[in-house]
Motif scaffolding. Structure first.
Motif, short mmCIF file in Angstrom:
data_model
loop_
_atom_site.label_atom_id
_atom_site.label_comp_id
_atom_site.label_asym_id
_atom_site.label_seq_id
_atom_site.Cartn_x
_atom_site.Cartn_y
_atom_site.Cartn_z
N LYS A 74 -44.01 -26.00 5.51
CA LYS A 74 -43.14 -26.07 3.97
C LYS A 74 -43.86 -24.92 3.62
O LYS A 74 -42.78 -24.34 3.29
N VAL A 78 -49.72 -27.93 -7.45
CA VAL A 78 -50.00 -28.70 -6.26
C VAL A 78 -50.42 -27.96 -4.87
O VAL A 78 -50.36 -27.07 -4.95
N LYS A 110 -50.33 -28.87 -0.91
CA LYS A 110 -49.51 -29.11 0.02
C LYS A 110 -50.02 -29.06 1.90
O LYS A 110 -49.69 -27.67 2.08
N VAL A 116 -48.22 -34.12 -0.28
CA VAL A 116 -49.00 -32.77 -0.97
C VAL A 116 -49.82 -34.06 -2.43
O VAL A 116 -49.68 -35.23 -2.23
N LEU A 155 -50.71 -33.37 -6.49
CA LEU A 155 -50.22 -33.00 -7.70
C LEU A 155 -52.27 -33.04 -8.50
O LEU A 155 -52.76 -34.05 -8.80
N GLU A 166 -48.77 -24.43 -5.05
CA GLU A 166 -47.01 -24.56 -5.58
C GLU A 166 -47.51 -24.77 -7.33
O GLU A 166 -48.39 -25.37 -8.18
N GLU A 167 -46.91 -24.05 -7.63
CA GLU A 167 -46.69 -23.91 -9.64
C GLU A 167 -46.16 -25.55 -9.14
O GLU A 167 -44.95 -26.46 -8.70
N CYS A 168 -46.72 -25.95 -10.89
CA CYS A 168 -46.30 -27.97 -11.01
C CYS A 168 -44.88 -27.35 -11.41
O CYS A 168 -45.51 -27.25 -12.27
N LEU A 169 -43.97 -28.41 -10.94
CA LEU A 169 -42.70 -28.26 -11.81
C LEU A 169 -42.67 -29.41 -12.72
O LEU A 169 -42.97 -30.54 -12.78
N GLU A 228 -36.49 -35.79 -11.51
CA GLU A 228 -35.86 -35.18 -10.44
C GLU A 228 -34.31 -35.70 -9.63
O GLU A 228 -34.07 -37.17 -10.30
N LYS A 247 -40.06 -42.63 -7.43
CA LYS A 247 -40.84 -42.64 -6.06
C LYS A 247 -42.57 -43.35 -6.67
O LYS A 247 -43.45 -44.31 -5.55
N MET A 281 -35.55 -30.68 -8.49
CA MET A 281 -36.08 -30.78 -9.83
C MET A 281 -35.44 -30.06 -10.96
O MET A 281 -35.30 -29.16 -11.08
N LEU A 335 -37.58 -28.78 -4.73
CA LEU A 335 -38.87 -29.56 -4.48
C LEU A 335 -39.53 -29.06 -2.54
O LEU A 335 -40.48 -28.82 -2.46
N GLU A 336 -38.53 -29.43 -2.19
CA GLU A 336 -38.80 -29.95 -0.86
C GLU A 336 -37.19 -29.93 0.07
O GLU A 336 -36.74 -29.98 -0.89
#
Ligand code: AMP
Length: 442
Positions: A103, A141, A143, A153, A155, A185-188, A192, A214, A273, A282-283
């Motif tokens: 990541k 977040v 990771k 990951v 949250l 990282e910032e939570c978006l 999705e 999910k 996102m 996101l990934e």
């Protein structure tokens, strides 16, 4: 030609199913496969991690193309090992697979190439990570850097949760070496979307959009899972949004990997996102998603083997993808308790009552396609052997009809402690009503 597919889940079942439709192919092996794949390919008991054994097998059987389903062998360098032996293999090499395998690599790559993603910081020191958290705002977040089977990951709604996540990853090493570094990282916030592309290192073709569900429970509640269902196309991905994703995310990724000396061949999966401030990554994954593959590949009209060969040989520019205009839905039937503890070994009944029909005549009943994930053969029976057991898939002229058709098939199948969501696709219907330019309006 002979093809080997590596893997044992629903994704590999749809890959084998799709490869089998190619007129170029006369024999398919799957290592190790599952209870459903065994009906359409020869399953061989070799694990995806056993790279030297797989190479020996491919040489012995004179296999012309190997397709790698899961990420772990790709990140471990299976493509490099095969290519060194002169064997044709579909997927990214070890360097390119870092887009999923690390990541930190992927985030830093996105910054260098101006690809929109959540703000982040990377740490290889636990104290520094915690110092940063002490001044951060929440939610946030955390990771693990490396592969963690989809569980790396976290949250975190407050400081205590974030510190606990860092401890688990970096100190307790619950994901082993994958937790040597963390990304915070910032939570978006937003919705999705998955967009997949197949590349030959320079050119790429985009696959049609899809969305998965999910969370384990209806209304997207409960813990995250590997995916409880999916649909394609995703009405929220309007033509303009699709073009924007191509221009701002996919194209700069393929170009950036090439210019940095790591041309990306294979499937690039962008987990995105759609936020208030636009689309963000996101990934990245470096292979097909599961259950997105079930719905996207079911709708693909092209010969997938032609596309895979073009990816290996660097001539994807000659390919134009074509799509079944119908909607496709996949409902995952899982073992009760999943994603926590669950039982295996129960007999699955009703499988033969779902007659597979791809292009039904008007007088023919639409029944669906059953992609097996966690199943195995036990004598004449098929029994459960994993958390996600089956991906029941079907088409419809629109998303509403596809949902109805899929649940008709689901209701024919049963096993002890079976669990599935009853609202797969409901979100898509909502978008069809809310977004005037939604894809799939009829
Ligand atoms: P990843 O393995 O990075 O895809 O993360 C798995 C899931 O965690 C994603 O599909 C999202 O649901 C969620 N996730 C990852 N990163 C973020 C983020 N920055 N903000 C909110 N949710 C995230």
């Amino acid at each position: 030609m002979k093809v080997l597919v590596i893997g044992s889940g629903g994704r590999e079942h749809v890959l084998v199913w799709k490869i089998k439709q190619s007129p170029l192919v006369d024999k398919i092996y799957c290592a190790p496969g599952n209870g459903g794949i065994g009906a359409i390919a020869e399953c061989v008991d070799i694990n995806g991690g056993a790279i030297p054994t797989l190479i020996e097998f491919v040489k012995e059987k004179k296999i012309d193309l190997t397709v790698v389903g899961p990420e772990a062998p790709l990140v471990a360098g299976i493509v490099d090992a095969f290519e060194k032996e002169g064997l044709k293999v579909f997927g990214p090499n070890r360097q390119a697979a870092q887009l999923e395998g690390s990541k930190v690599f992927s985030k830093e790559f996105m910054v260098r190439n101006k690809i929109p993603t959540a703000d982040f910081k990377a740490f290889d020191n636990i104290d520094e990570a915690k110092e940063f958290l002490a001044k951060a705002s929440f939610p946030i977040v955390v990771k693990a850097d490396g592969l963690a089977a989809g569980k790396g990951v976290v949250l975190c709604k407050d400081l205590a949760e974030a510190q606990k996540a860092v401890d688990k990853i970096m100190q307790e090493k619950v994901f082993k070496d994958a937790g040597h570094k963390v990304v915070i990282e910032e939570c978006l916030i937003g919705e999705e979307i998955s967009i997949l592309a197949i590349s030959d290192g320079e050119c790429f073709c985009l696959l049609d959009s899809s969305q998965d569900h999910k969370r384990i429970f209806d209304e997207d509640l409960g813990p995250n899972t590997g995916g409880m269902g999916a649909y394609s196309p995703a009405p929220i991905v309007t033509r303009d949004l699709f073009k924007e994703i191509e221009a701002r995310i996919i194209e700069p990724t393929i170009r950036g990997m090439k210019s940095e000396g790591m041309p990306f061949k294979g499937v690039l999966y962008a987990g995105l996102m759609l936020t208030e401030n636009g689309i963000k990554v996101l990934e990245f994954n470096v292979r097909f998603g599961d259950p997105e593959a079930q719905v996207v590949l079911s709708r693909m009209k092209n010969d997938i083997v032609e596309i895979m060969l073009a990816s290996c040989e660097g001539c994807l520019n000659e390919i134009q993808t074509q799509w079944d205009p119908r909607s496709c839905v996949c409902v995952v039937m899982s073992a009760g308790g999943y994603p926590g503890k669950y039982e295996t070994g129960g007999e699955i009944t009703g499988l033969n009552d779902v007659i597979e029909t791809q292009s039904p005549r008007p007088d023919e009943k639409i029944d669906g396609i059953i992609f097996h994930a966690g199943t195995k053969k036990d004598g004449e029976k098929i029994v459960t052997s994993g958390g996600r057991v089956l991906g029941v898939t079907n088409f419809g002229d629109d998303i509403e009809q596809a949902i109805k058709n899929t649940y008709v098939a689901v209701e024919k199948i049963s096993f002890e402690h079976c669990f599935f969501r009853r609202d797969i696709g409901a979100r898509a219907i909502k978008h069809m009503q809310e977004i005037p330019e939604a894809i799939g309006q009829r």
